[in-house]
Scaffold this active site. Structure first.
Site, mmCIF file in Angstrom:
data_model
loop_
_atom_site.group_PDB
_atom_site.id
_atom_site.type_symbol
_atom_site.label_atom_id
_atom_site.label_comp_id
_atom_site.label_asym_id
_atom_site.label_seq_id
_atom_site.Cartn_x
_atom_site.Cartn_y
_atom_site.Cartn_z
ATOM 1 N N GLU C 60 0.817 -1.220 0.000
ATOM 2 C CA GLU C 60 0.000 0.000 0.000
ATOM 3 C C GLU C 60 0.843 1.260 0.000
ATOM 4 O OE1 GLU C 60 -0.767 -2.672 1.785
ATOM 5 O OE2 GLU C 60 -2.779 -3.183 1.100
ATOM 6 N N HIS C 129 -10.570 -5.276 10.460
ATOM 7 C CA HIS C 129 -11.189 -5.021 9.145
ATOM 8 C C HIS C 129 -12.456 -4.190 9.226
ATOM 9 C CE1 HIS C 129 -8.406 -8.042 7.746
ATOM 10 N NE2 HIS C 129 -8.852 -7.971 6.527
HETATM 11 C C1 LIG Z 1 -2.069 -4.882 4.242
HETATM 12 C C2 LIG Z 1 -3.187 -5.637 3.628
HETATM 13 N N1 LIG Z 1 -3.525 -5.400 2.345
HETATM 14 C C3 LIG Z 1 -4.519 -6.079 1.755
HETATM 15 C C4 LIG Z 1 -5.239 -7.028 2.445
HETATM 16 C C5 LIG Z 1 -6.384 -7.802 1.768
HETATM 17 N N2 LIG Z 1 -5.966 -9.204 1.529
HETATM 18 C C6 LIG Z 1 -6.255 -10.168 2.414
HETATM 19 S S1 LIG Z 1 -5.568 -11.624 1.966
HETATM 20 C C7 LIG Z 1 -4.880 -10.986 0.584
HETATM 21 C C8 LIG Z 1 -4.060 -11.865 -0.299
HETATM 22 C C9 LIG Z 1 -2.915 -12.491 0.438
HETATM 23 O O1 LIG Z 1 -2.322 -13.535 -0.302
HETATM 24 P P1 LIG Z 1 -1.148 -14.415 0.299
HETATM 25 O O2 LIG Z 1 -0.260 -13.536 1.123
HETATM 26 O O3 LIG Z 1 -0.500 -15.161 -0.801
HETATM 27 O O4 LIG Z 1 -1.848 -15.409 1.318
HETATM 28 P P2 LIG Z 1 -2.896 -16.556 0.963
HETATM 29 O O5 LIG Z 1 -4.254 -15.936 1.024
HETATM 30 O O6 LIG Z 1 -2.548 -17.102 -0.406
HETATM 31 O O7 LIG Z 1 -2.731 -17.603 2.024
HETATM 32 C C10 LIG Z 1 -5.196 -9.634 0.466
HETATM 33 C C11 LIG Z 1 -4.776 -8.751 -0.649
HETATM 34 C C12 LIG Z 1 -4.891 -7.236 3.804
HETATM 35 N N3 LIG Z 1 -5.580 -8.116 4.564
HETATM 36 N N4 LIG Z 1 -3.859 -6.550 4.350
#
Ligand SMILES: Cc1ncc(C[n+]2csc(CCOP(=O)(O)OP(=O)(O)O)c2C)c(N)n1
Ligand SMILES: Cc1ncc(C[n+]2csc(CCOP(=O)(O)OP(=O)(O)O)c2C)c(N)n1
Ligand SMILES: [Mg+2]
Ligand SMILES: [Mg+2]
Lengths: 325, 327, 325, 327
Positions: C60, C129
């Site tokens: 971000e 959230h």
């Molecule tokens: C700082 C932040 N930005 C965006 C989000 C929204 N978000 C939640 S999970 C996610 C994807 C994360 O993917 P990954 O790190 O590969 O974990 P996975 O879900 O594949 O286990 C996003 C963009 C968040 N929770 N925190």
């Protein structure tokens, strides 16, 4: 009583608490070998060694989060931000983690940590180094927010903050570090959440905190010469606010000015004004008035900067207006 | 299967791993169902497909070790010792949940079991974990702290800052990236320039490696010595585990960004439970019938957990006032 | 007029502005191939291609800063935060850079950028959230802050935000994306800084914005049945506030309730209350009353969450109290 | 001196570089004096000792290229084309300053010269620079964006996020780390785990190298081809420049964290101006007398700049209301 500078008083508070509790440690940029950018931590590395005093990388989010994690498992970190302008790099760790951990975990993990550093304008540091952050960080449940305006208050409040079992954000001021004041030899603690009447008066109450309170006290002297008796109230803790003390003073003077070296929109002053108009509606002989920074980023030019900050004249004028003089 | 030659693990451990993986799989399946039955709402991130990693790593730890993770951590929490009943009840927002219904699906915690969350801000658990590592060193203990991260979390600034501090100060944090190839719907290769995430460790001269996260024995054999070394040297370690999630990012994700074939390839050819079952049978350590029985045991346990959660009452509404601050 | 969902209306606004100005591009997590976590950007990648629609890493601060830099040299970025809870990772870029660049550079570099995403609580997402950020981000000079409560307003305001030559923070709501409403076929723009009377009334003014305004309109219906005529005012733009509209309504009804799905301390509501008590002191027949989220992190449990948010009952009770009923 | 063999630079360029380095040295010396004379206040970060880098890099650029830096950027701004008068006036908070006295010592800007600040938040200029690189590509131009960073800025999360985006999307940003070995008072080796900062680039497979930042010819020879390649391929590049600041972090810093010997070693044996002067004389490209004359020219220029700044009026106080928002 000894006469100490503000930085010495704050340094003493940390030293005494580190002496008292081996779980207390200090971490921040330049706090160790360099003895602190503003020398508040002077001598602490020599005295307590590298295991208790940590020079951090320029990673505010990182070392603030490190502090939160360490606090979850029994240590009691003091995290110094060189200034709060850099502290907002760590806002996520403060707001989403330090403040919410106890709640999210259903009461299992409290976070005994202090985040401290200078807040607000110094002198000719420009827009990125002059912001006052209390309007932002007082909106968050789960955090306490403390300020100080004298070496005495600074020491007593910082010791209380370090002993508090919750996250405490502690706001100091670059310009006050050299300010001298009386500090008792014997130990003392100033409880959080308790304000202080810095000057008794009966005609009008002026509420202010941190550095600007000294301008307010000047204004009170000036007004006294004109026969106007000003009560000066320092809430000291901004979150939670000592509303009883505030309301009591309002009920006495029926007129209130709030002076902040911060932007006015949704500030702590706005909150205090709202609470007063709600709880003391029929007690007020005039609307609550406010004197704040002009609503612009801080200019570098000296005269412009001075004009942006609350001035003696603006404070005096506001007081008189409240008295319809 | 390489692990075979490497270590003839005692049957007990193998069976325990098998049972645990079945439990995790069945637990998440039931959670997904409960969600569609609207027993709870909000987000629901299932770990199905990634069981080998959770079980393999957990088996290499001891009770006093610490663990933090992201929001896809229901089963990691169970692995660390929280009862399935307490996790399910938390998902349902009930008072017997491990956080009294206050945390929810993304925020499992247990002080008793040293599971420190359950975090919803991607990457933000990395500095926290570094703080646990710091506290371990501060007290001269020899525990380690596991920090699970998703692949996409390795693009977060906080993650890099934590890696740097852990490496600079020798903090015993084992950063484990569960590289399931996607961050929500985005292929990780579209949001970073490196083909392998272990390269993140090169920026800090941090010890690192990658491992097949679909094979529980490989994971266990790989992580065990890493953890043992960390207890001695207290240095951090970065592990990229190659794994895959079968379900969508969350229950509401249709998963149109990847092919059916890709998902099926993992399910048919690399499924962690299937791999271990084959190993047990091939090595005459267990019969298919036994495996089936253990899986049924898991199903029963999970059913019991759901029944428990169903029966558990909601916390009183007034509890919302508690746990904001401690005295 | 066409009936559109909120997400469609916002998507149209972006599509039309991208059509109109090739310098406008969209960047954020999952906005492209995935068509947006909440499908607000649905179809934009197909329509405008990968040069105009960028799936960002989960960085971000990084992509917010990229947007600010790109905006300094002539492009007009729309930066989507999946939610504002993650947007605070980028607060330094928003507060120290986007907001202060024009000022620090003595007027040389304006920053035409929109940061948008859902704000406030959705449903059972837990403490990290569910936060409403308008109390924090409205305190900053150099930024405009806009909210919306209907598809019509959302489209017209977002188009204005994209055309604005200053940084605009645009607050939406997860829970409203599916909400349907009338949206004209022909182009229209709703100027920033102009509020809207959502319902005319004469006994009491209720000020609210974003999602909670729909609860307020329900309350107004309920109160109407009891013969109480409620005026519902949506400022729409929170920074700067349409104070003229607010004061005019207060002078008409002499009673004000401010309803926020946010924490009360130093919130936008506190600011509005302060401005009203100052400017309409003698017009008020009752103190300005406020209904806000309870001052606790958001609990996950459904009943607790519902209790934390402003409820129909709390709104109705506040209105009656203002009328001393 | 290695550069000698590498390129026989035309005398004009060499002389220009020499004059520029003298100008930068003398400018900063005068700024330091003006500060002690209290002609201005606040912070004052001098670049003395690091001139070779500013001049060598600038000489490899063309006018349309962009540049961003931190707060130690008075002379980089001049190099990019802002008149010394305008920079000095800005330091004095005067209306003829390049930001009308609103920016100050840490915030030099010039739209005309594509110098985009002058930034006070360590590391935060990296995402901004990445945005410039993005805009360059967005318009299919072939400019490059220089992003100067201090060594300590390579511990900031924002810096890593910017590096990743620049590498992933092929953005023409030249990240130049001025490694003067200290972040304020802290030896960089105490706040990171790597011995060389170019290792940061390994986390992103970004092209990188290091260079002796005390020798202007070495810097020029090194950077010129890098920039030329960037114009063609539009890929980012990470350069670690080894340099040293003679003065304290800011004018108020006593500098007790390093030895007199360390500072003197650089001043006596590696000074950039001395090195170029020796090269000019040895190669009969200029006499010592000429060099002295050029240095005096620089002194006069700087004196003129200060006189200009002294005479320039303060902006009207009411100007504080301008530049908050544009219409
Ligand atoms: C700082 C932040 N930005 C965006 C989000 C929204 N978000 C939640 S999970 C996610 C994807 C994360 O993917 P990954 O790190 O590969 O974990 P996975 O879900 O594949 O286990 C996003 C963009 C968040 N929770 N925190
Ligand atoms: C985010 C942030 N944290 C802290 C500071 C305070 N600070 C200003 S300069 C500095 C040291 C930077 O050192 P380096 O990056 O090596 O640059 P140098 O001063 O050596 O040129 C620090 C800690 C800041 N300006 N921004
Ligand atoms: Mg993933
Ligand atoms: Mg340095």
């Amino acid at each position: 009583m000894a006469i100490l500078t503000f930085r010495e008083a704050l340094g003493q508070a940390m030293a005494e608490e580190m002496e008292r509790d081996p779980n207390v440690f200090l971490m921040g940029e330049e706090v160790g070998l360099y003895n602190g950018a503003y020398k508040v931590s002077k001598g602490l590395l020599d005295r307590f060694g590298p295991k208790r005093v940590w020079d951090s990388p320029i990673s505010e989010a990182g070392f603030a989060g490190l502090g939160v994690g360490a606090a979850m498992v029994g240590t009691r970190p003091i995290i110094e931000f060189m200034t709060w302008n850099f502290g907002i790099q760590a806002l996520d760790q403060i707001v989403n983690h330090a403040a919410k951990m106890l709640y999210m975990s259903g009461g299992q993990f409290n976070v005994p940590i202090v985040f401290r550093g200078p807040n607000g304008a110094a002198h000719m540091l420009g827009a990125q180094h002059s912001q006052a952050y209390e309007p932002m960080i007082t909106n968050i449940p789960g955090l306490k927010v403390v300020t100080c305006s004298t070496p005495y208050d600074g020491k007593g409040l910082l010791k209380a903050a370090i002993r508090d079992n919750n996250p405490v954000l502690f706001l100091e001021s670059e310009m006050m570090y050299g300010l001298k004041g009386e500090v008792p030899e014997e130990e003392y603690i100033i409880p959080l959440g308790v304000g202080d009447i810095k000057r008794e008066g009966k005609d009008v109450t002026i509420i202010a905190w941190n550095k600007v309170i000294h301008k307010v006290l000047e204004a009170a002297d000036a007004l006294a010469k004109e026969g106007i008796s000003v009560e000066v109230l320092d809430p000291r803790t901004l979150q939670p606010l000592d509303e009883d003390l505030i309301f009591a003073s309002v009920r006495k003077t029926h007129r209130v000015i709030i002076v902040e070296e911060a932007w006015s929109f949704g500030s702590v002053g706005a909150q205090i004004a709202d609470r007063i108009q709600k709880e003391c509606f029929d007690e007020l002989d005039a609307p609550v008035a406010r004197v704040c920074n002009e609503f612009v980023p801080m200019p570098y030019n000296e005269a412009q900067e001075e004009r942006v900050l609350p001035s003696l004249d603006r404070i005096v004028a506001a007081a008189k207006a409240a008295l319809y003089l | 299967m390489t692990a075979k030659k490497k270590t003839p693990l005692e049957r007990d451990l193998l069976v325990k791993m098998y049972k645990e993986m079945c439990l995790f799989r069945r637990f998440e399946e039931r959670v997904g169902l409960a969600y569609t039955k609207q027993k709870f709402s909000g987000f629901c991130h299932l770990h199905i497909g990634q069981e080998a990693l959770a079980v393999g790593v957990q088996s290499a730890l001891r009770e006093t070790d610490y663990m933090l993770s992201g929001y896809r951590s229901h089963t990691q929490a169970i692995g660390k010792g929280i009862l399935p009943e307490a996790v399910m009840a938390e998902l349902f927002g009930k008072v017997d949940g491990c956080c009294r219904g206050k945390g929810g699906s993304m925020h499992m915690f247990s002080k008793e079991h040293r599971f420190l969350g359950g975090h919803g801000i991607v990457g933000a658990q990395a500095p926290l974990a570094t703080g646990i590592g710091f506290a371990i060193r501060y007290r001269n203990e020899d525990d380690v702290c596991i920090c699970y991260l998703g692949d996409a979390a390795t693009n977060q600034g906080q993650f890099f800052e934590a890696m740097n501090m852990a490496a600079t100060w020798d903090l015993p944090v084992l950063f484990i990236v569960e590289n399931n190839r996607y961050g929500m719907g985005t292929d990780i290769r579209r949001t970073t320039s490196v083909d392998s995430l272990w390269k993140r460790a090169l920026a800090f001269d941090m010890e690192h490696s990658d491992v097949d996260g679909m094979n529980v024995l490989t994971v266990y054999d790989h992580v065990k010595p890493v953890v043992q070394q960390m207890r001695k040297l207290h240095k951090p370690y970065f592990l990229e585990a190659l794994t895959y999630r079968y379900r969508g990012h969350s229950v509401s994700d249709p998963g149109t960004y990847r092919t059916k074939e890709e998902v099926e390839d993992y399910q048919k050819n690399r499924d962690p439970i299937m791999q271990l079952e084959r190993y047990l049978v091939e090595n005459k350590l267990a019969s298919e019938a036994e495996c089936k029985a253990w899986d049924n045991e898991a199903k029963d346990k999970v059913k019991a957990a759901e029944d428990f959660a169903d029966r558990s009452p909601n916390p009183s509404v007034d509890e919302l006032w508690e746990h904001v601050l401690v005295p």
